[in-house]
Enzyme design. Structure first.
Site, mmCIF file in Angstrom:
data_model
loop_
_atom_site.group_PDB
_atom_site.id
_atom_site.type_symbol
_atom_site.label_atom_id
_atom_site.label_comp_id
_atom_site.label_asym_id
_atom_site.label_seq_id
_atom_site.Cartn_x
_atom_site.Cartn_y
_atom_site.Cartn_z
ATOM 1 N N CYS A 2 0.863 -1.180 0.000
ATOM 2 C CA CYS A 2 0.000 0.000 0.000
ATOM 3 C C CYS A 2 0.903 1.234 0.000
ATOM 4 C CB CYS A 2 -0.857 0.022 1.258
ATOM 5 S SG CYS A 2 -1.779 -1.479 1.526
ATOM 6 N N ARG A 27 1.338 1.704 -5.980
ATOM 7 C CA ARG A 27 1.544 0.739 -4.889
ATOM 8 C C ARG A 27 0.232 0.094 -4.449
ATOM 9 N NH1 ARG A 27 6.257 0.893 -2.293
ATOM 10 N NH2 ARG A 27 5.329 0.023 -0.422
ATOM 11 N N TRP A 74 -3.712 -1.643 -1.129
ATOM 12 C CA TRP A 74 -3.629 -2.850 -1.957
ATOM 13 C C TRP A 74 -4.070 -3.960 -1.015
ATOM 14 C CZ3 TRP A 74 -3.175 -3.644 -6.985
ATOM 15 C CH2 TRP A 74 -2.927 -4.937 -7.446
ATOM 16 N N ASN A 100 1.122 0.047 6.122
ATOM 17 C CA ASN A 100 1.486 -0.722 4.928
ATOM 18 C C ASN A 100 2.233 -1.953 5.434
ATOM 19 O OD1 ASN A 100 2.340 -1.715 2.456
ATOM 20 N ND2 ASN A 100 4.171 -0.413 2.432
ATOM 21 N N GLY A 101 1.725 -3.141 5.100
ATOM 22 C CA GLY A 101 2.389 -4.376 5.540
ATOM 23 C C GLY A 101 1.355 -5.424 5.909
ATOM 24 N N GLU A 487 7.607 -19.297 -21.635
ATOM 25 C CA GLU A 487 7.450 -17.978 -21.006
ATOM 26 C C GLU A 487 8.454 -16.992 -21.590
ATOM 27 O OE1 GLU A 487 5.282 -16.511 -19.486
ATOM 28 O OE2 GLU A 487 6.289 -14.761 -18.666
ATOM 29 N N LYS A 491 7.546 -13.479 -23.607
ATOM 30 C CA LYS A 491 8.100 -12.166 -23.226
ATOM 31 C C LYS A 491 8.706 -11.475 -24.441
ATOM 32 C CE LYS A 491 6.697 -11.599 -19.298
ATOM 33 N NZ LYS A 491 5.624 -12.402 -19.659
ATOM 34 N N GLU A 494 5.822 -10.363 -26.919
ATOM 35 C CA GLU A 494 4.906 -9.284 -26.508
ATOM 36 C C GLU A 494 5.652 -7.972 -26.276
ATOM 37 O OE1 GLU A 494 2.769 -9.881 -22.852
ATOM 38 O OE2 GLU A 494 4.410 -10.943 -21.918
ATOM 39 N N HIS A 510 11.761 -32.903 -35.377
ATOM 40 C CA HIS A 510 10.587 -33.510 -36.047
ATOM 41 C C HIS A 510 9.885 -32.511 -36.955
ATOM 42 C CE1 HIS A 510 10.959 -37.195 -33.742
ATOM 43 N NE2 HIS A 510 11.270 -36.434 -32.704
ATOM 44 N N LYS A 607 -3.529 -5.039 -19.918
ATOM 45 C CA LYS A 607 -3.011 -5.680 -18.710
ATOM 46 C C LYS A 607 -3.946 -6.802 -18.260
ATOM 47 C CE LYS A 607 -0.381 -6.616 -15.330
ATOM 48 N NZ LYS A 607 0.787 -7.453 -15.667
#
Ligand code: AGP
Length: 612
Positions: A2, A27, A74, A100-101, A487, A491, A494, A510, A607
């Site tokens: 946060c 955040r 958050w 925050n935490g 993956e 990356k 994109e 093959h 996103k």
């Protein structure tokens, strides 16, 4: 994570607080609020939604106070809502705090406070803090400054991570702060002082900062700041002058959110596995009630997701099958929902989604529920649609992922799923406990090893400079390295718009090897000592056809030579993707910047894909 802001001085506090929150929205942004001292009372204004919504709260801009605290959330405990928003007050409305935490022992503290006559208005862990301060203050605390002493007594009861700001109408001339594991900085002004989670929130007001250390307290008044250690022994502190400009600061000094989030991965993993991975004890997942009988009744587990989340699921397949001996199928959500899958009450469906809003994943989850399956969501956004639909939810705590290309969410997902697989194995007794303890120790060392991989950034950037003009790239890997190839290939595609494909090393011959010709870039991943010799010979097949080769490995390669080699730390091969993926995140990033592309918002992408 946060964002928190504070101010004390001669100006109106509210504009400073809200401006600071806007700078810290990266955040967290699911709810926001402020608390100020107005005419000897604490006034709290807060609500669900973005910081901009605060302006719609009537009367907020009439507040004339010059001392206040603020928070953009958050969510970690309790869905985004007005009552779960910060600031939180004690029952007597004499203390207000923002935090925050994560307070790991909040359940015990809620019980203790309830037994002492306190009640709670929210589902948050945070709300225990102001009531603990009130409890200790009214019980009587000794010390030169009883406000500070009461805050310390409360903090001594906490377990977990925190950056806390406290104001009180009993002490209207000061703000008290303390931090442990969550960041907090103080900005030094003239006849005014500022507080924030990060430099960005207050850089437009001052360039002079105090960077608070862990377990350090401060009393902030408008014309001076006092610092204390964890025993409340006062000490002095050096000022740090920041040269950043304000825009660079929102990314905490990084040029792009993506690079910042790549570098946040060690902490994202720590936050995610904290208080779940217990060395020497059984792993724990709060709120997840999975019994041995249920797991023994399963005929399979389906992991369903899209894109990078699906790649995380593939890695999890190997880990769950190895530790739990339960068959695991991994499906792309958009395929799963239309293939009439053979699933029923004997199928556990795990849905992975960073945003928790991906339409195909949500639709597939609903299909699973209609077939009687239990559903478990793995998400990074508290209260997102997928988490509200699933029977169970386990969150990654990677913090907001702003860049479209997913990086820290992936490594947090794989870390979480590895601990979840251990949790299932411990319930089932399906794997030797000493081996599980070894794997737990390997997982606990990942953040430090990932920092070592991040130390290779310069070498990877140099390789990117040599291959960014390519039109085609092929990624090769065996076993879990193949999933990293997928993956890494995604990356590159994109972010750099270069055509790229991922292949199981043994499959190239093959057919696709027909495409290999002089100068084509082939990228190999070699982290499994048992499979490396075979993969090396596969890569040599393309070398003999003129390919340029870039290999990421944790093995000592002898009697072979490749054009580029990046050596990463060894770890258990089940979890090696958490380390081996990072060079490709960095490679894709630097190829994209070399091509002058929009790293954080690549063309055609969103996103969160909330449409089918
Ligand atoms: C990965 O870099 C992309 N952003 C994309 O593949 C993403 O992983 C996919 O759309 C799934 O998103 P989710 O995790 O929010 O469901």
């Amino acid at each position: 994570m946060c964002g928190i802001v504070g101010y004390i001085g001669s100006k109106k506090a509210v504009p400073v607080l809200i401006n600071g929150l806007h700078c810290l929205e990266y955040r967290g942004y699911d709810s926001a609020g402020i608390a100020v001292l107005e005419n000897k009372n604490i006034v709290v204004m807060k609500d669900k939604g973005r910081v901009a919504n605060l302006d719609n709260i009537s009367g907020i801009n009439d507040l004339s106070s010059s001392i206040g605290i603020a928070h953009t959330r958050w969510a970690t405990h309790g869905k985004p809502s007005q009552e779960n928003s910060h600031p939180h007050m004690d029952n007597s409305n004499q203390f207000a705090i923002v935090h925050n935490g994560i307070i790991e022992n909040y359940n015990e503290l809620r019980e203790f406070l309830s037994n002492n006559g306190y009640h709670f208005l929210s589902q948050t862990d945070t709300e225990v803090i102001p009531n603990l301060i009130h409890y200790h203050y009214t019980k009587g605390v000794s010390g030169k400054d009883t406000f500070l002493a009461a805050v310390k007594a409360a903090v001594d009861d906490l377990k977990g991570s925190y950056a806390i700001e406290v104001i009180s109408n009993l002490f209207p001339d000061r703000v008290i702060v303390v931090r442990k594991d969550s960041p907090l900085v103080l900005g030094k002004g003239k006849e005014e002082n500022y507080i924030a989670s990060d430099i960005p929130a207050i850089l437009s007001y001052t360039k002079d900062f105090y960077l608070l250390d862990d377990n350090e307290y401060a009393i902030i008044s408008k014309d001076h700041i006092q610092f204390f250690d964890s025993n409340l022994v006062e000490h002095s502190k050096e000022v740090t002058t920041i040269e950043w400009d304000a825009t660079a600061a929102e990314k905490n000094g990084y040029e792009h959110f993506m690079l910042k989030e790549i570098h946040e991965q060690p902490n994202a993993i720590r936050e995610t596995i904290n208080n779940r991975l217990q060395l020497g004890e059984k792993c724990t997942f709060e709120g997840l009630t999975i019994t041995k009988e249920y797991l023994q009744s399963l005929n399979k587990i389906c992991i369903v997701a899209c894109g990078t989340a699906m790649h995380a699921g593939l890695v999890a397949k190997n880990i769950i099958e190895k530790l739990c001996r339960i068959p695991v199928e991994v499906d792309i959500a958009s395929e799963f929902r239309y293939r009439d899958p053979i699933i029923d009450e004997k199928t556990l469906c795990i849905y992975i989604s960073q945003s928790g809003e991906t339409a195909d994943t949500l639709a597939a989850l609903k299909l699973s529920k209609s077939k009687g399956c239990k559903t478990l969501a793995i998400s990074n956004v508290i209260g997102s649609s997928i988490t509200r639909e699933a029977d169970f939810t386990v969150y990654t705590y990677a913090g907001p992922e702003i860049a479209v290309a997913s990086t820290k969410a992936y490594t947090a997902q794989v870390s979480l799923l590895a601990v979840l697989a251990i949790h299932f194995a411990e319930i089932l007794g399906s794997y030797a406990q000493d081996k599980l303890e070894e794997l737990k120790a390997d997982i606990s060392r990942l953040p430090t090893k990932l920092e070592t991989v991040l130390g290779l950034e310069k070498s990877i950037a140099e390789i990117a400079q040599k291959i960014y003009t390519e039109h085609d790239m092929y990624f090769l890997g065996r076993g879990t390295d193949y999933y990293v190839a997928m993956e890494g290939s995604l990356k590159v595609k994109e972010l750099s718009y270069i055509h790229s494909e991922a292949y199981a090393s043994g499959e190239l011959k093959h057919g696709t090897i027909a495409l290999i010709e002089n100068g084509i870039t082939v990228i190999g991943i070699l982290t499994n000592p048992d499979l490396a010799p075979k993969s090396i010979s596969n890569i040599q097949e393309v070398v003999s056809r003129g390919a340029k080769t870039f290999v990421v490995t944790n093995q000592e390669l002898t009697n072979v030579s490749f054009d580029f080699v990046i050596r990463i730390p060894e770890t258990n091969s089940l979890i090696s993707p958490i380390l081996s993926v990072v060079p490709f995140q960095l490679l894709a990033y630097y190829i994209s910047t070399a091509k002058g592309l929009d790293v954080d918002k690549p063309r055609n992408l969103a996103k969160s894909v909330t449409v089918e």
